[in-house]
Design a protein around this motif. Structure first.
Motif, PDB file in Angstrom:
ATOM      1  N   SER A  30       0.857  -1.190   0.000  1.00 59.22           N
ATOM      2  CA  SER A  30       0.000   0.000   0.000  1.00 59.22           C
ATOM      3  C   SER A  30       0.892   1.238   0.000  1.00 59.22           C
ATOM      4  O   SER A  30       2.071   1.173   0.356  1.00 59.22           O
ATOM      5  N   ASP A  31       0.330   2.361  -0.396  1.00 58.90           N
ATOM      6  CA  ASP A  31       1.109   3.593  -0.511  1.00 58.90           C
ATOM      7  C   ASP A  31       1.629   4.110   0.827  1.00 58.90           C
ATOM      8  O   ASP A  31       2.579   4.873   0.867  1.00 58.90           O
ATOM      9  N   ASP A  32       1.018   3.697   1.930  1.00 56.65           N
ATOM     10  CA  ASP A  32       1.482   4.172   3.235  1.00 56.65           C
ATOM     11  C   ASP A  32       2.364   3.153   3.963  1.00 56.65           C
ATOM     12  O   ASP A  32       2.847   3.426   5.054  1.00 56.65           O
ATOM     13  N   ALA A  33       2.607   2.005   3.359  1.00 57.37           N
ATOM     14  CA  ALA A  33       3.450   0.982   3.986  1.00 57.37           C
ATOM     15  C   ALA A  33       4.909   1.410   3.941  1.00 57.37           C
ATOM     16  O   ALA A  33       5.366   2.046   2.985  1.00 57.37           O
ATOM     17  N   SER A  34       5.641   1.066   4.977  1.00 58.19           N
ATOM     18  CA  SER A  34       7.041   1.469   5.082  1.00 58.19           C
ATOM     19  C   SER A  34       7.917   0.674   4.120  1.00 58.19           C
ATOM     20  O   SER A  34       7.982  -0.555   4.193  1.00 58.19           O
ATOM     21  N   LEU A  35       8.582   1.397   3.251  1.00 54.01           N
ATOM     22  CA  LEU A  35       9.528   0.770   2.333  1.00 54.01           C
ATOM     23  C   LEU A  35      10.804   0.387   3.069  1.00 54.01           C
ATOM     24  O   LEU A  35      11.433  -0.615   2.749  1.00 54.01           O
ATOM     25  N   LEU A  36      11.168   1.182   4.054  1.00 54.39           N
ATOM     26  CA  LEU A  36      12.408   0.965   4.781  1.00 54.39           C
ATOM     27  C   LEU A  36      12.255  -0.118   5.843  1.00 54.39           C
ATOM     28  O   LEU A  36      13.047  -1.054   5.903  1.00 54.39           O
ATOM     29  N   GLN A  37      11.239  -0.017   6.675  1.00 50.55           N
ATOM     30  CA  GLN A  37      11.049  -0.992   7.749  1.00 50.55           C
ATOM     31  C   GLN A  37      10.723  -2.385   7.213  1.00 50.55           C
ATOM     32  O   GLN A  37      11.060  -3.380   7.841  1.00 50.55           O
ATOM     33  N   ASN A  38      10.080  -2.445   6.053  1.00 52.95           N
ATOM     34  CA  ASN A  38       9.768  -3.736   5.440  1.00 52.95           C
ATOM     35  C   ASN A  38      10.949  -4.302   4.657  1.00 52.95           C
ATOM     36  O   ASN A  38      10.838  -5.357   4.050  1.00 52.95           O
ATOM     37  N   GLY A  39      12.068  -3.574   4.653  1.00 57.77           N
ATOM     38  CA  GLY A  39      13.275  -4.058   4.001  1.00 57.77           C
ATOM     39  C   GLY A  39      13.206  -4.048   2.484  1.00 57.77           C
ATOM     40  O   GLY A  39      13.965  -4.758   1.826  1.00 57.77           O
ATOM     41  N   LEU A  40      12.321  -3.254   1.929  1.00 61.07           N
ATOM     42  CA  LEU A  40      12.166  -3.217   0.481  1.00 61.07           C
ATOM     43  C   LEU A  40      13.182  -2.295  -0.181  1.00 61.07           C
ATOM     44  O   LEU A  40      13.563  -2.499  -1.327  1.00 61.07           O
ATOM     45  N   ASN A  70      11.732  11.145   4.256  1.00 58.50           N
ATOM     46  CA  ASN A  70      11.304  11.445   2.884  1.00 58.50           C
ATOM     47  C   ASN A  70      11.170  10.195   2.019  1.00 58.50           C
ATOM     48  O   ASN A  70      10.519  10.226   0.987  1.00 58.50           O
ATOM     49  N   PHE A  71      11.783   9.094   2.436  1.00 61.80           N
ATOM     50  CA  PHE A  71      11.810   7.860   1.648  1.00 61.80           C
ATOM     51  C   PHE A  71      11.068   6.717   2.337  1.00 61.80           C
ATOM     52  O   PHE A  71      11.168   5.572   1.919  1.00 61.80           O
ATOM     53  N   GLU A  72      10.318   7.032   3.362  1.00 61.38           N
ATOM     54  CA  GLU A  72       9.662   6.020   4.194  1.00 61.38           C
ATOM     55  C   GLU A  72       8.605   5.213   3.437  1.00 61.38           C
ATOM     56  O   GLU A  72       8.480   4.013   3.628  1.00 61.38           O
TER      57      GLU A  72
END
Length: 86
Positions: A30-40, A70-72
Motif C-alpha cells: 500500500s502507498d502508506d506501507a514502510s519501504l524501509l522498515q519492510n526491508g524493500l 522522505n523515503f519512508e
C-alpha cells in the motif's frame, strides 16, 4: 484533495517502486506501507530512488533532503516531490 498533477506524481512513483523493487510488487504494498522498515529499500535502493526523482521530476536534491522520513513510503515520496516542485 489531490490534483491531477499529484495523482500523476503518485502513479509515476508507484510504478517506479514496483518496477525497481519486485518485493514491493509481490507484496502489493500500500502507498502508506514502510519501504524501509519492510526491508524493500536499502541504502543503495535509496540512491536509485534519488536518481529517479532527480531525473523524472527535474529536481536537484540537497544533502538535507536525504533523510529517511522522505523515503519512508510511497506517500512520503509523493509529499516530498510535491513540496520540492513548489
Amino acid at each position: 484533495m489531490q490534483t491531477i498533477d499529484d495523482l500523476t506524481v503518485r502513479e509515476s512513483i508507484r510504478a517506479f517502486v514496483y518496477e525497481q523493487f519486485p518485493l514491493a510488487r509481490q507484496q502489493q504494498l500500500s502507498d502508506d506501507a514502510s519501504l524501509l522498515q519492510n526491508g524493500l529499500i536499502d541504502s543503495l535502493g535509496t540512491l536509485d530512488v534519488v536518481a529517479y526523482i532527480e531525473t523524472e521530476f527535474d529536481l536537484i536534491l540537497d544533502d538535507e533532503d536525504l533523510v529517511s522520513d522522505n523515503f519512508e513510503s510511497i506517500d512520503k515520496l509523493v509529499e516530498f516531490v510535491i513540496s520540492k516542485r513548489v
